[in-house]
Scaffold this motif. Structure first.
Motif, PDB file in Angstrom:
ATOM      1  N   ALA A 172     -25.310  34.197 101.999  1.00 44.61           N
ATOM      2  CA  ALA A 172     -25.334  32.820 102.502  1.00 44.61           C
ATOM      3  C   ALA A 172     -24.521  32.653 103.782  1.00 44.61           C
ATOM      4  O   ALA A 172     -24.784  31.753 104.579  1.00 44.61           O
ATOM      5  N   GLY A 173     -23.556  33.513 104.020  1.00 47.00           N
ATOM      6  CA  GLY A 173     -22.708  33.358 105.197  1.00 47.00           C
ATOM      7  C   GLY A 173     -23.211  34.091 106.419  1.00 47.00           C
ATOM      8  O   GLY A 173     -22.490  34.179 107.420  1.00 47.00           O
ATOM      9  N   ALA A 174     -24.419  34.624 106.384  1.00 49.55           N
ATOM     10  CA  ALA A 174     -24.926  35.409 107.514  1.00 49.55           C
ATOM     11  C   ALA A 174     -25.703  34.590 108.525  1.00 49.55           C
ATOM     12  O   ALA A 174     -26.122  35.108 109.557  1.00 49.55           O
ATOM     13  N   GLN A 175     -25.935  33.293 108.262  1.00 53.45           N
ATOM     14  CA  GLN A 175     -26.775  32.493 109.139  1.00 53.45           C
ATOM     15  C   GLN A 175     -26.107  32.208 110.483  1.00 53.45           C
ATOM     16  O   GLN A 175     -26.774  32.032 111.495  1.00 53.45           O
ATOM     17  N   GLY A 176     -24.780  32.180 110.511  1.00 51.25           N
ATOM     18  CA  GLY A 176     -24.083  31.787 111.734  1.00 51.25           C
ATOM     19  C   GLY A 176     -24.327  32.718 112.906  1.00 51.25           C
ATOM     20  O   GLY A 176     -24.555  32.265 114.026  1.00 51.25           O
ATOM     21  N   ASN A 177     -24.273  34.024 112.680  1.00 50.02           N
ATOM     22  CA  ASN A 177     -24.439  34.995 113.760  1.00 50.02           C
ATOM     23  C   ASN A 177     -25.725  35.787 113.629  1.00 50.02           C
ATOM     24  O   ASN A 177     -25.844  36.890 114.152  1.00 50.02           O
ATOM     25  N   LYS A 178     -26.694  35.254 112.918  1.00 53.39           N
ATOM     26  CA  LYS A 178     -27.928  35.978 112.649  1.00 53.39           C
ATOM     27  C   LYS A 178     -28.707  36.247 113.928  1.00 53.39           C
ATOM     28  O   LYS A 178     -29.144  37.372 114.180  1.00 53.39           O
ATOM     29  N   THR A 179     -28.866  35.230 114.763  1.00 51.80           N
ATOM     30  CA  THR A 179     -29.651  35.390 115.993  1.00 51.80           C
ATOM     31  C   THR A 179     -29.038  36.427 116.914  1.00 51.80           C
ATOM     32  O   THR A 179     -29.726  37.301 117.447  1.00 51.80           O
ATOM     33  N   LEU A 180     -27.716  36.357 117.091  1.00 57.56           N
ATOM     34  CA  LEU A 180     -27.039  37.316 117.962  1.00 57.56           C
ATOM     35  C   LEU A 180     -27.168  38.734 117.425  1.00 57.56           C
ATOM     36  O   LEU A 180     -27.383  39.688 118.187  1.00 57.56           O
ATOM     37  N   SER A 181     -27.060  38.903 116.111  1.00 55.57           N
ATOM     38  CA  SER A 181     -27.173  40.235 115.515  1.00 55.57           C
ATOM     39  C   SER A 181     -28.569  40.804 115.694  1.00 55.57           C
ATOM     40  O   SER A 181     -28.737  41.993 116.005  1.00 55.57           O
ATOM     41  N   VAL A 182     -29.593  39.961 115.504  1.00 55.55           N
ATOM     42  CA  VAL A 182     -30.971  40.423 115.645  1.00 55.55           C
ATOM     43  C   VAL A 182     -31.266  40.829 117.083  1.00 55.55           C
ATOM     44  O   VAL A 182     -31.828  41.901 117.348  1.00 55.55           O
ATOM     45  N   VAL A 183     -30.873  39.974 118.034  1.00 51.07           N
ATOM     46  CA  VAL A 183     -31.114  40.278 119.446  1.00 51.07           C
ATOM     47  C   VAL A 183     -30.360  41.541 119.864  1.00 51.07           C
ATOM     48  O   VAL A 183     -30.901  42.407 120.559  1.00 51.07           O
ATOM     49  N   GLY A 184     -29.108  41.671 119.434  1.00 47.24           N
ATOM     50  CA  GLY A 184     -28.331  42.854 119.778  1.00 47.24           C
ATOM     51  C   GLY A 184     -28.920  44.125 119.208  1.00 47.24           C
ATOM     52  O   GLY A 184     -28.963  45.165 119.881  1.00 47.24           O
ATOM     53  N   THR A 185     -29.403  44.071 117.968  1.00 49.21           N
ATOM     54  CA  THR A 185     -29.999  45.251 117.344  1.00 49.21           C
ATOM     55  C   THR A 185     -31.279  45.673 118.060  1.00 49.21           C
ATOM     56  O   THR A 185     -31.501  46.866 118.310  1.00 49.21           O
ATOM     57  N   ILE A 186     -32.130  44.695 118.398  1.00 49.87           N
ATOM     58  CA  ILE A 186     -33.373  45.007 119.123  1.00 49.87           C
ATOM     59  C   ILE A 186     -33.049  45.618 120.481  1.00 49.87           C
ATOM     60  O   ILE A 186     -33.700  46.574 120.926  1.00 49.87           O
ATOM     61  N   ALA A 187     -32.026  45.091 121.148  1.00 52.74           N
ATOM     62  CA  ALA A 187     -31.642  45.612 122.463  1.00 52.74           C
ATOM     63  C   ALA A 187     -31.172  47.062 122.366  1.00 52.74           C
ATOM     64  O   ALA A 187     -31.527  47.898 123.210  1.00 52.74           O
ATOM     65  N   VAL A 188     -30.394  47.376 121.340  1.00 54.60           N
ATOM     66  CA  VAL A 188     -29.903  48.744 121.180  1.00 54.60           C
ATOM     67  C   VAL A 188     -31.061  49.703 120.900  1.00 54.60           C
ATOM     68  O   VAL A 188     -31.106  50.817 121.443  1.00 54.60           O
ATOM     69  N   ILE A 189     -32.009  49.293 120.056  1.00 53.00           N
ATOM     70  CA  ILE A 189     -33.175  50.138 119.776  1.00 53.00           C
ATOM     71  C   ILE A 189     -33.970  50.387 121.049  1.00 53.00           C
ATOM     72  O   ILE A 189     -34.387  51.524 121.337  1.00 53.00           O
ATOM     73  N   ALA A 190     -34.184  49.324 121.844  1.00 53.04           N
ATOM     74  CA  ALA A 190     -34.945  49.464 123.096  1.00 53.04           C
ATOM     75  C   ALA A 190     -34.223  50.384 124.075  1.00 53.04           C
ATOM     76  O   ALA A 190     -34.854  51.234 124.722  1.00 53.04           O
ATOM     77  N   ILE A 191     -32.912  50.239 124.188  1.00 54.38           N
ATOM     78  CA  ILE A 191     -32.136  51.098 125.091  1.00 54.38           C
ATOM     79  C   ILE A 191     -32.238  52.561 124.665  1.00 54.38           C
ATOM     80  O   ILE A 191     -32.373  53.459 125.507  1.00 54.38           O
ATOM     81  N   THR A 192     -32.199  52.799 123.364  1.00 57.95           N
ATOM     82  CA  THR A 192     -32.305  54.170 122.855  1.00 57.95           C
ATOM     83  C   THR A 192     -33.636  54.805 123.238  1.00 57.95           C
ATOM     84  O   THR A 192     -33.690  55.965 123.684  1.00 57.95           O
ATOM     85  N   VAL A 193     -34.717  54.049 123.082  1.00 61.58           N
ATOM     86  CA  VAL A 193     -36.044  54.571 123.420  1.00 61.58           C
ATOM     87  C   VAL A 193     -36.165  54.814 124.919  1.00 61.58           C
ATOM     88  O   VAL A 193     -36.682  55.852 125.364  1.00 61.58           O
ATOM     89  N   VAL A 194     -35.686  53.880 125.722  1.00 63.45           N
ATOM     90  CA  VAL A 194     -35.757  54.019 127.182  1.00 63.45           C
ATOM     91  C   VAL A 194     -34.956  55.230 127.645  1.00 63.45           C
ATOM     92  O   VAL A 194     -35.407  56.015 128.503  1.00 63.45           O
ATOM     93  N   LEU A 195     -33.770  55.422 127.092  1.00 59.95           N
ATOM     94  CA  LEU A 195     -32.951  56.571 127.464  1.00 59.95           C
ATOM     95  C   LEU A 195     -33.633  57.882 127.103  1.00 59.95           C
ATOM     96  O   LEU A 195     -33.553  58.861 127.854  1.00 59.95           O
TER      97      LEU A 195
END
Length: 325
Positions: A172-195
């Protein structure tokens, strides 16, 4: 398969796991990455000096190769352990493994930028690096997908990571930073593939344009990625920072033989470097016979970076036209 009863009844605490988040494991990854990046910087900066001494460059290149090999093998190994324990490993430990894998990736790619000409001269070494890079990419992306699903589905931190694919208790306490966590995770995956794509292209190109500048800029980017991953591990781990879950069992900041061994292994590349130094530099070339000459004594000759040597793969031919430059 994970027990569905476990997924719907989240405990208040989770067992500690010093095998993937202990002080010795974290320090071994961070110290290895730090030494490798320092050596990469020394070698790359030395390429801009036309009168740089040859002997230190030989030792530093061999030392860097040893640390890089050790780092990429440990990175793949710890990711394999995490997947094998996915039915019991919680997101906290899973995330630390992912960050250590990113640290390993940054270190390996920095070494690739620095020693790319060494790999080009031997097609076996080149394709061996390519294989390790590909395996590491698959594991990195898979880990990123697990972490992404954990953030999207609000998996309770004390549940096994495998519960993310089943009906589970939500945090229940994960809603506050959910958007930032999702965007950050997608960005890291994309950076890994690009590298991976860029490093593959760079590894198989016959000749690089602005090679020194590309190495310098790429090294700065990879150093920033490595520092970010190391800081995130330190802050999130129970060994050095504040964990996101309450742990029970042996403390992860306690030292045992297994934790000490992971750090002591770092001494081995330095011993090898000392043996190389005494074999190539400390022995006079005029006082030894032909059969006692060091096998790699030819490397004492100055390296020319304006002339490139590329050994094609004899199995698949010389490569596609995209790499013929």
């Amino acid at each position: 398969m994970v027990n569905l009863t476990i997924c719907t009844n989240a405990p208040d605490t989770t067992p500690s796991d010093a095998g993937v988040a202990g002080s010795g494991v974290l320090l071994a990854f961070i110290i290895t990455a730090g030494i490798a990046l320092i050596l990469s910087s020394y070698i790359v900066l030395g390429d801009f000096r036309t009168n740089a001494p040859i002997a230190p460059k030989i030792i530093s290149r061999k030392l860097l190769s040893s640390f890089s090999d050790q780092q990429i093998i440990e990175g793949i190994g710890i990711q394999a352990v995490g997947l094998a324990k996915m039915n019991t490993m919680v997101p906290y430990h899973f995330f630390i493994v992912w960050m250590l894998a990113l640290l390993s990736t940054a270190t390996h790619l920095a070494t690739l930028l620095t020693l790319v000409q060494d790999y080009k001269r031997d097609w076996v070494l080149r394709w061996l690096r390519q294989f390790f890079m590909f395996v590491n990419l698959l594991l990195n992306v898979l880990y990123g997908i697990f972490v992404l699903e954990t953030n999207i589905k609000d998996l309770t931190p004390t549940l096994p990571i495998a519960c993310v694919w089943n009906e589970h208790a939500e945090d229940a306490g994960a809603q506050g930073n959910k958007t930032l966590s999702v965007v950050g995770t997608i960005a890291v995956i994309a950076i890994t593939v690009v590298l991976f794509v860029l490093s593959t292209w760079y590894l198989h190109m016959r000749r690089q344009t602005w090679g020194k500048a590309v190495r310098a800029v790429g090294l700065l980017v990879l150093a920033a990625l490595a520092i970010g991953a190391a800081v995130r591990v330190i802050l999130a781990s129970a060994a050095f920072g504040t964990p996101s879950v309450k742990l029970t069992g042996p403390r992860e900041d306690s030292w045992s033989f297994g934790q000490l061994l992971t750090v002591l292994v770092l001494i081995l590349p330095f011993i090898s470097a000392l043996e190389i130094f005494r074999g190539e530099i400390g022995v006079s070339q005029e006082t030894v016979s032909e059969d006692s000459q060091p096998l790699n004594g030819s490397e004492l000759k100055p390296m020319r970076y304006d002339r490139y040597s590329y050994q094609p793969n004899p199995i698949f031919g010389s490569g596609s036209k995209a790499f013929r430059r």
